[in-house]
Design an enzyme around this catalytic site. Structure first.
Site, short mmCIF file in Angstrom:
data_model
loop_
_atom_site.label_atom_id
_atom_site.label_comp_id
_atom_site.label_asym_id
_atom_site.label_seq_id
_atom_site.Cartn_x
_atom_site.Cartn_y
_atom_site.Cartn_z
N ASP A 150 0.83 -1.19 0.00
CA ASP A 150 0.00 0.00 0.00
C ASP A 150 0.88 1.25 0.00
O ASP A 150 1.94 1.28 -0.59
CB ASP A 150 -0.92 -0.06 1.23
CG ASP A 150 -2.27 0.56 0.99
OD1 ASP A 150 -2.34 1.79 0.83
OD2 ASP A 150 -3.27 -0.18 0.96
N HIS A 213 -3.72 5.85 3.56
CA HIS A 213 -4.47 4.66 3.16
C HIS A 213 -3.92 3.38 3.79
O HIS A 213 -4.67 2.56 4.35
CB HIS A 213 -4.41 4.57 1.63
CG HIS A 213 -5.32 3.59 1.00
ND1 HIS A 213 -5.00 2.27 0.84
CD2 HIS A 213 -6.55 3.75 0.44
CE1 HIS A 213 -5.98 1.64 0.21
NE2 HIS A 213 -6.93 2.52 -0.05
N SER A 389 -11.29 -0.99 -0.71
CA SER A 389 -10.02 -1.01 0.02
C SER A 389 -10.23 -1.30 1.50
O SER A 389 -9.36 -1.85 2.17
CB SER A 389 -9.33 0.35 -0.11
OG SER A 389 -8.77 0.51 -1.38
#
Length: 515
Positions: A150, A213, A389
């Site tokens: 990520d 994220h 996600s």
């Protein structure tokens, strides 16, 4: 894969304290004599004579404690190690109707993290993944490692710090990495904020804050549980190895596939070997296009090492067939459901989807670890996001829990057990088995399957299911009950009785007997 942030302020509420989930063996037995047994009929004081009878026939010291309900009696076994032997001998006695361990029970494992009550996606009976019962089985093991491929993570986040391992930064472009040195051993998320048009072709159309994220994804998998702060991860004793592949303007496939191989312990040129190979790879990322050779070969190589790959389906409300790597063979492709158990408005769909998990929607996002910085990192905090996600780390966390029970599982077994134990979509859901996989992931059922326990009949809650009617039109995924059995339509149907049309290729699938 870009998340769709709601960025709501988090209100921290109190939460029950985790009870001591001890597996202490009991030292008591529940026993019931048959009413017509000679011992009971002939004795002036039946239970006294019964105990005398037992003490003569049992090869262990037992004591009578008290009578109990339904004509049962409670015995104490002095030596706990002989408990099973005592029960077996009691069960062989023709005078006894039944004998069983007087088992010790504990409250279901509920973590004391103050944000847990806001994590609806773990326990909601309609749309959650059935975590509380699963945590009674396992909360994960530190020997199990999940690679979060990520944007990197914030290593100083207090709810992650104890579960993070050193990772690696695979972003070759130093400008995109914002660390001035390209690939290196520091997987810290430096922020992926953008100014309008920075990535070319007028993207993004306006300035965008850093997403943090990878930190959010890592928290859903393994935020430390029962530490009296923040939130709880699905596998809260599992460890995370962060692999940084996404920076400003995303990440190249070549960096991502290198990161995948490294995460699984495979060699990558000019890169030191990963001392912590992962059993599970979480890829909450993707882009439009077919699954190319580079992705598919990386998937094949990682699977050959025995690692399971879990991938987000995408947030474009389109068929996942057009989005990689969620359309590659050999991965677990995850769609997103909202709080009502429907397909989230943004979630990709299609027959390549394996499973659905909570990713949030307009009625509520997924709460996890975050950072308050708009561009560069600021104070560590917690926030809501939604997207496939966010759904994907739920499934990666389930896989980690499964590996903690059986480290010999193959990627095929992990996928099979998760999909075949999924919970059917709720009645009226916009999700169905042709677009959203087999159902909503059920953690407890998956763990039971690893232990060799398959669901018993008579466990379907039919309280919300209407009786089947020949006049009703049923869409794919709709559920109904008939003659005490629950069924789910596999495609459009009318006037076709479930009880007569529920084979593998018929219009109905039998879910099981109603409770």
């Amino acid at each position: 894969m870009r998340t769709i942030p709601t960025l709501l302020a988090m209100l921290i509420a109190s939460s029950p304290v985790l009870a001591n989930n001890n597996s202490l063996i009991t030292d008591q037995v529940i026993v019931k004599y048959r009413a017509n047994s000679p011992v009971m009929q002939a004795a002036a004081s039946p239970m006294v004579d019964g105990i005398t009878h037992l003490q003569q026939s049992i090869s262990a010291d037992i004591q009578y404690l008290r009578p109990s309900a339904n004509g049962t009696h409670i015995l104490k076994v002095s030596d706990q190690t002989k408990l099973e032997t005592v029960i077996e001998q009691l069960q062989q006695d023709p005078n006894i109707e039944y004998a069983e361990a007087d088992r010790i029970m504990w409250p279901t494992a509920i973590p004391n993290d103050p944000g847990y009550n806001l994590q609806w996606h773990y326990s909601d009976t309609t749309s959650g993944i059935n975590m509380p019962k699963a945590w009674d089985v396992t909360t994960g093991g530190s020997e199990v490692i999940v690679a979060v491929i990520d944007t990197g993570v914030r290593f100083d986040h207090p709810d992650l710090i104890n579960n993070l391992l050193p990772g690696y930064d695979f972003i070759k472009n130093a400008k995109g990495a914002r660390d001035s040195d390209g690939r290196d051993s520091d997987a810290t998320d430096e922020g992926d904020w953008l100014v309008a048009g920075q990535c070319g072709q007028n993207y993004p159309p306006q300035d965008r804050n850093s997403s943090w994220h990878g930190t959010h994804v890592a928290g859903t998998i393994a935020a430390e549980g029962n530490n009296s702060q923040g939130v709880t991860g699905v596998a809260w004793n599992t460890r995370i190895v962060p692999v940084r592949v996404l920076g400003a303007c995303g990440g190249y496939t070549s960096d991502i596939t290198d990161g995948m191989r490294w995460a699984a312990g495979l060699p990558v040129p000019n890169t030191p070997a990963n001392p912590y190979p992962a059993q599970v790879l979480n890829l909450s990322l993707g882009g439009q296009g077919a699954c190319g050779y580079a992705y598919q070969q990386a998937v094949n190589d990682v699977r050959a090492k025995g690692a399971t790959i879990v991938v987000a389906a995408g947030n474009d409300n389109l068929n996942v067939r057009d989005f990689s790597p969620g359309n590659c063979q050999g991965i677990i492709s995850v769609a997103s459901n909202n709080k009502e158990g429907n397909r989230a408005f943004y979630s990709n769909y299609g027959d390549l989807i394996d499973i659905t998990a909570p990713g949030g929607g307009r009625s509520g996002g997924i709460l996890s670890t975050f950072n308050a910085g708009k561009r560069q990192a600021g104070e560590n905090n917690y926030s809501y996001s939604m997207g496939t996600s966010m759904a994907t780390p739920h499934v990666a966390g389930i896989a980690a829990l499964m590996y903690s029970l059986d480290s010999s599982l193959t990627p095929d077994q992990v996928e099979q057990y998760i999909t075949e134990t999924s919970r059917p979509f709720p009645a009226g859901s916009s999700c169905n088995t042709s677009e959203c996989g087999t159902g909503i992931a059920d953690t407890f059922a998956a763990l039971q399957r690893v232990k060799g326990i398959t669901p018993e009949p008579g466990t379907v809650d039919c309280s919300t299911l209407q009786q089947w009617s020949p006049s009703n039109v049923y869409q794919a995924g709709a559920q109904a009950q008939q003659n005490g059995l629950a069924y789910q339509a596999q495609w459009w149907t009318q006037n076709q009785s479930p009880i007569d049309n529920h084979t593998n290729w018929a219009v109905w699938t039998k879910l099981g007997q109603c409770k």
